[in-house]
Design a protein around this motif. Structure first.
Motif, mmCIF file in Angstrom:
data_model
loop_
_atom_site.group_PDB
_atom_site.id
_atom_site.type_symbol
_atom_site.label_atom_id
_atom_site.label_comp_id
_atom_site.label_asym_id
_atom_site.label_seq_id
_atom_site.Cartn_x
_atom_site.Cartn_y
_atom_site.Cartn_z
ATOM 1 N N TRP A 1 1.038 -1.587 -0.497
ATOM 2 C CA TRP A 1 -0.005 -0.154 -0.282
ATOM 3 C C TRP A 1 0.943 1.121 -0.018
ATOM 4 C CZ3 TRP A 1 -3.752 1.688 -1.399
ATOM 5 C CH2 TRP A 1 -5.573 1.253 -2.022
ATOM 6 N N ARG B 1 1.934 1.997 -3.399
ATOM 7 C CA ARG B 1 0.566 1.636 -4.207
ATOM 8 C C ARG B 1 0.023 3.531 -3.939
ATOM 9 N NH1 ARG B 1 -2.386 -1.571 -2.518
ATOM 10 N NH2 ARG B 1 -2.207 -2.749 -4.930
ATOM 11 N N TYR B 2 0.058 3.946 -3.008
ATOM 12 C CA TYR B 2 0.418 5.207 -2.709
ATOM 13 C C TYR B 2 1.039 6.576 -3.377
ATOM 14 C CZ TYR B 2 -3.596 4.558 1.607
ATOM 15 O OH TYR B 2 -5.143 4.762 1.661
ATOM 16 N N ASN C 1 0.136 6.349 -7.418
ATOM 17 C CA ASN C 1 -1.474 7.419 -6.777
ATOM 18 C C ASN C 1 -1.325 8.540 -6.909
ATOM 19 O OD1 ASN C 1 -3.136 4.610 -7.632
ATOM 20 N ND2 ASN C 1 -3.827 4.442 -5.747
ATOM 21 N N TYR C 2 -0.336 9.146 -5.371
ATOM 22 C CA TYR C 2 -0.278 10.171 -5.538
ATOM 23 C C TYR C 2 0.440 11.427 -6.651
ATOM 24 C CZ TYR C 2 1.389 14.444 -2.286
ATOM 25 O OH TYR C 2 1.905 15.502 -2.190
ATOM 26 N N GLY D 1 0.492 10.684 -8.962
ATOM 27 C CA GLY D 1 -0.216 10.049 -10.991
ATOM 28 C C GLY D 1 1.030 9.874 -11.840
ATOM 29 N N THR E 1 -0.984 -3.291 -11.663
ATOM 30 C CA THR E 1 -1.009 -4.100 -10.507
ATOM 31 C C THR E 1 -0.679 -5.422 -11.828
ATOM 32 O OG1 THR E 1 -2.181 -2.546 -9.238
ATOM 33 C CG2 THR E 1 -1.201 -5.153 -9.366
ATOM 34 N N GLU F 1 -8.573 10.048 -2.517
ATOM 35 C CA GLU F 1 -8.229 10.275 -3.779
ATOM 36 C C GLU F 1 -7.319 9.532 -4.049
ATOM 37 O OE1 GLU F 1 -7.354 14.120 -4.700
ATOM 38 O OE2 GLU F 1 -7.033 15.404 -3.421
ATOM 39 N N TYR F 2 -6.157 8.616 -2.891
ATOM 40 C CA TYR F 2 -5.167 7.793 -3.405
ATOM 41 C C TYR F 2 -5.157 6.459 -3.468
ATOM 42 C CZ TYR F 2 -3.334 12.930 -3.103
ATOM 43 O OH TYR F 2 -3.496 14.368 -3.146
ATOM 44 N N GLN F 3 -6.736 5.408 -3.583
ATOM 45 C CA GLN F 3 -6.756 4.730 -2.926
ATOM 46 C C GLN F 3 -7.256 3.450 -3.892
ATOM 47 O OE1 GLN F 3 -9.491 5.270 0.631
ATOM 48 N NE2 GLN F 3 -7.950 5.828 2.006
ATOM 49 N N ALA F 4 -6.928 4.411 -4.659
ATOM 50 C CA ALA F 4 -8.176 3.302 -5.882
ATOM 51 C C ALA F 4 -6.674 2.370 -6.051
ATOM 52 C CB ALA F 4 -7.614 4.269 -7.630
ATOM 53 N N ILE G 1 -5.869 -0.151 -8.937
ATOM 54 C CA ILE G 1 -6.192 -0.402 -10.132
ATOM 55 C C ILE G 1 -4.506 -1.077 -10.723
ATOM 56 C CG2 ILE G 1 -6.894 1.398 -11.037
ATOM 57 C CD1 ILE G 1 -4.452 3.232 -11.165
#
Lengths: 246, 246
Positions: free
Chosen positions: A21, A24-25, A28-29, A31, A36, A241-244, A246
């Motif tokens: 995680w 991933r954070y 996502n943060y 962008g 995955t 907003e960073y928890q998708a 994908i």
């Protein structure tokens, strides 16, 4: 596009690992586009070896391969370990939001060393539950290796009765230390204020692990959301907003 | 003008306490005018009480009064504890250089919690030596109270022979953890780079204590200056302009 290697589970979002995680954070943060690839526990070593990624540690007399790992076809680089990945992404993609802002790396590393021991009481609650939420190949591997680490069946690590009450009290006191640090900034919801840094993704990764493995509707998670004036709920809400996955 | 309360010794500079050094570094860095009033150990409680300063802790079943403390006639406020003093000075004199830059307080507090245990091996080397460098009233008090804390004469705490070699090795390994954090910033000499923050005055206070109590010409201090590519010497050199005892 970067390939991000994570360990799946039977949870709706598949993701459960506090360590993956964190990475991933960061992705996502920042962008940064990625996809995955899900790797079951017993396949991690072969996957890392095939990517030329060395073991992240040497434990119990043998090399230990772990996820998260990424493969970045743009640079040809593959690497494991959430902190190493965060540093690599900061350096390789300097135009994305930076997770180790200038001058904060030493402080963030010290934070992580101080933070890690505060999590200790929580593992007895989340790891035994996790055992039943992994897919069969990972479950078998996880139960066997973690039972060996704890010196008893991982299922028996879960405290019950009076001990459960005591251990949960310790967990609250322990994360209260972290609340004491965070309080010092006055603002929030994050460690440095409104903008998250790597240490936030570390804390966020652990909270996300607890929320998904214990279950949003569990007594324990509902309790955590009330602790320290709702700090931990606000913290995770801030990371929404960073928890998708994908 | 602020009065700064410190504990004297027979060392040339009088100052020796790692804790009071943290506050002195803050005052000197901020350039706030102050004068030092020297208080022997047995007189700390009476001095703090007369200033209306509460005990900083409750230990061994009794209230525990400690220095540093300051009295600020401009605001009428008196307070003890180096961190509380640093926060007070940042808030009350916002036009002076700030030691808790915006967004760094939580990280600095976590740093201090992670840093403190790394000092543990050093006390066995510096505290027994200190006993002989205090003035008689403080020496008697210090030897009596510290011997009670350690459960043996404070002089017998000093390791010798093979144990000394082992304990000194531990001390180097321990501060190596801090070196690992500081390395992460690449630059230096301080924790956040070129500009010191409160955590630097904390580390600097401890280094200044070791240098003055062990003695600049001692084997131990000369050894420390060679550790980790000279990091600790460079660190103290960087604090030179804030080292006046006034």
């Amino acid at each position: 596009m970067i390939t991000f290697y994570d360990i799946p589970s039977q949870l709706p979002q598949k993701a459960w690992s506090p360590n993956t995680w964190k990475a991933r954070y960061c992705l996502n943060y920042k962008g940064i586009p990625y996809r995955t690839e899900w790797i079951e526990f017993p396949d991690i070593e072969a996957k890392c070896s095939s990517l030329g990624i060395p073991p992240t540690s040497h434990k119990f007399g043998k090399d230990h391969y772990t996820l998260p790992a990424i493969h970045d076809p743009t640079t040809g680089i593959s690497l494991a370990d959430s902190i190493a990945i965060a540093e690599y992404l900061d350096t390789t993609y300097p135009d994305t939001p930076i997770v180790f802002p200038s001058g904060t790396a030493a402080l963030q590393y010290a934070f992580l060393d101080a933070y890690l021991p505060t999590l200790r009481p929580f593992w007895r609650f989340s790891l035994p539950v996790l055992a039943d939420k992994l897919n069969p190949p990972s479950a078998e591997y996880f139960i066997r290796t973690r039972s060996a680490m704890w010196g008893k069946s991982i299922r028996d690590v879960l405290p019950s009765g009076e001990e459960r009450v005591e251990e949960w009290k310790k967990a609250k006191e322990s994360v209260g230390i972290v609340d004491g640090w965070l309080k010092k900034n006055g603002e929030g919801p994050f460690i440095m204020g409104a903008t998250p840094c790597f240490a936030d993704f570390f804390v966020g990764g652990c909270l996300t692990h607890l929320k998904s493995v214990l279950g949003e509707d569990s007594e324990e998670w509902k309790d955590i959301t009330t602790w320290h004036n709702g700090r931990w709920k606000a913290f995770l809400d801030g990371l929404k907003e960073y928890q998708a996955v994908i």
